[in-house]
Every structure is written in structure tokens, then in C-alpha cells.
Design an enzyme around this catalytic site. Structure first.
Site, PDB file in Angstrom:
ATOM      1  N   HIS A   1      -0.670   6.332   0.837  1.00 24.53           N
ATOM      2  CA  HIS A   1       0.053   5.646  -0.150  1.00 24.53           C
ATOM      3  C   HIS A   1       0.600   6.638  -1.466  1.00 24.53           C
ATOM      4  CE1 HIS A   1      -2.082   2.630   1.599  1.00 24.53           C
ATOM      5  NE2 HIS A   1      -1.515   1.673   1.385  1.00 24.53           N
TER       6      HIS A   1
ATOM      7  N   GLU B   1       7.876  -3.759   7.096  1.00 23.74           N
ATOM      8  CA  GLU B   1       8.857  -2.958   6.777  1.00 23.74           C
ATOM      9  C   GLU B   1      10.093  -2.840   7.581  1.00 23.74           C
ATOM     10  OE1 GLU B   1       5.410  -2.116   4.613  1.00 23.74           O
ATOM     11  OE2 GLU B   1       5.679  -2.130   6.767  1.00 23.74           O
TER      12      GLU B   1
END
Length: 256
Positions: free
Chosen positions: A129, A60
Site C-alpha cells: 500500500h 479493481e
């Protein structure tokens, strides 16, 4: 008008802006040949090629760092972070570089970056998540925060985000990907910072965002049919900037 799923609207919205502007590029994990982990980006690689639609490593920090660098050199990147929870991994770049760059350079450098990310719970993913993290971004000056609830708003608000000179975090609720809605067939461009009144009532105002919008509409129907209560429903759509004028007007109208 044509009927699209929220999922397909993401691909159409990205394609609309990439076809319009050669400076728009798209990068993220598994977004090219795989068509995205949520199958939201199918066909983009074939249409726009590997120079503009780029798969990245599982990093990321690399994705957002590359997007910031690309924006500084004149491109308009759309970066995908697969799950919004993973913004925590690259938050230093988002909050301390991307959000502040235009102000630190007195406007000499603009930062037209859009970070798309799947947000929210209800899809049986793990605890790391399934969070809704819009509030993280709302606390950082310089970031704009958008969360559409319909396919048409996905396309229109994504276009507005791509064309904006400031960084925009674009939250897509995972539970909405399979929902459907009518979308105009021509180019669709909306405006950031504008709420939408979906139902007009006289007794109470319900303000909702993203996946809570269809639930608010269902609640309004039930209030009317079972209790005789007339409810206004406002889709907030944009958290930063927030359309306080519309919200206050509708709350003043109903008094609740």
C-alpha cells in the site's frame, strides 16, 4: 482566494467537473456514503446522487472495466483505485484496453477516463500500500500521467484530465492530503504537460514531483541560507506529456 487542504481540493475538483458536465460520473470503493477511505470525496453523493456517484465492489478489474465501458458509450468517468499498488490487479485493462482503444479504432472511440489513485509511502501503510508506481504508466503509450503537489493543482489538473479525450492516471500522494494551499474561488482549469517554476535561481535547478516538491523548496531555502547557493525549483506536475522545454530551459539557465 480560499485556503483548502489537498484532501478537500480533490472533492472540489470532482464537484467542479460534475456540475459542469452531466456526462461526468464517479465510481470506486467507499467513495459515496463513506466519503472515501482518505476522506477526499465527502459530500459528492449528497450533491450529485447515487446514479452519478457509485460505490463499487472490492474489484479493481470491475471498477476500471466499468469505466472503460462507460467511456465507450459517451460518459466521462472518474474511477478511484484506492491505492496505486492495486493497479497491478487491473493492469491488463489499463495497458491493453484503455490505453489502446482510440488507436485500435482509428479514433472512432475515444477514452476520456480519469483514474485517481493514492500513491507513495510515508503514511505507515503496508508494503503493498506504499509504492510509487508512476513509472508503470509512463511505459505504456496512450496513457497520460499527472501528479499534483498543491491543492490548486489538484483542481486545475483534474479539470484538464477530465476534459482530455485520452485516459489519464492521476496520482495523489498520500502524505500531501493534509497539506494546505490557497485556491481561487472561481472555476480552475489547468493544462496537462506544463511544468511550473516555483522558485527562480542561478546556480542549480531542482526538478521535483508531488511530495518531493515541498522538500525541494525547503532544500532550496536551506541551500540559500546556509551555503549561499541559489536554486531554481521546478514542479514537474505532468510526467506524460513531459514539459521538456521548461526543464531544459531552466537547466540551461543554471548549468546544473
Amino acid at each position: 482566494m480560499e485556503e483548502l487542504t489537498y484532501r478537500d481540493a480533490v472533492a472540489r475538483g470532482i464537484a467542479q467537473e460534475m456540475a459542469r458536465d452531466q456526462s461526468v460520473v464517479f465510481l470506486g470503493e467507499d467513495i459515496a456514503s463513506a466519503g472515501g477511505v482518505f476522506k477526499t470525496t465527502g459530500g459528492l453523493l449528497e450533491r450529485f446522487g447515487p446514479k452519478r456517484v457509485r460505490d463499487t465492489p472490492i474489484s479493481e478489474q470491475a471498477i476500471v472495466g466499468a469505466a472503460v465501458g462507460a467511456a465507450m458509450t459517451g460518459l466521462r468517468p472518474i474511477a478511484e483505485i484506492m491505492f496505486s499498488d492495486f493497479l497491478a490487479v487491473c493492469w491488463d485493462i489499463v495497458a491493453n484496453e484503455m490505453a489502446k482503444m482510440r488507436y485500435m479504432t482509428n479514433g472512432q472511440v475515444t477514452m476520456p477516463v480519469v483514474i485517481r489513485t493514492a500513491n507513495g509511502a510515508g503514511s505507515r501503510f503496508g508494503a503493498q500500500h506504499s509504492q510509487s508506481v508512476e513509472n508503470w504508466a509512463m511505459m505504456v503509450p496512450g496513457l497520460k500521467v499527472v501528479a499534483p503537489s498543491t491543492p490548486a493543482d489538484v483542481i486545475g489538473l483534474l479539470a484538464a484530465a477530465v476534459r482530455d479525450p485520452d485516459p489519464v492516471l492521476f496520482f495523489e500522494h498520500k502524505s500531501l492530503y493534509g497539506t494546505k494551499g490557497l485556491v481561487p474561488e472561481d472555476t480552475l482549469v489547468d493544462q496537462l504537460g506544463k511544468a511550473k517554476v516555483l522558485r527562480q535561481g542561478s546556480d542549480v535547478t531542482l526538478a521535483a514531483l508531488a511530495a518531493m516538491v515541498p522538500r525541494a523548496l525547503a532544500a532550496a531555502e536551506r541551500l540559500a541560507s546556509e551555503h549561499g547557493v541559489s536554486a531554481t525549483v521546478v514542479d514537474v506536475r505532468s510526467l506524460v506529456p513531459l514539459d521538456t522545454a521548461t526543464l531544459l530551459r531552466e537547466i540551461q539557465h543554471t548549468g546544473r
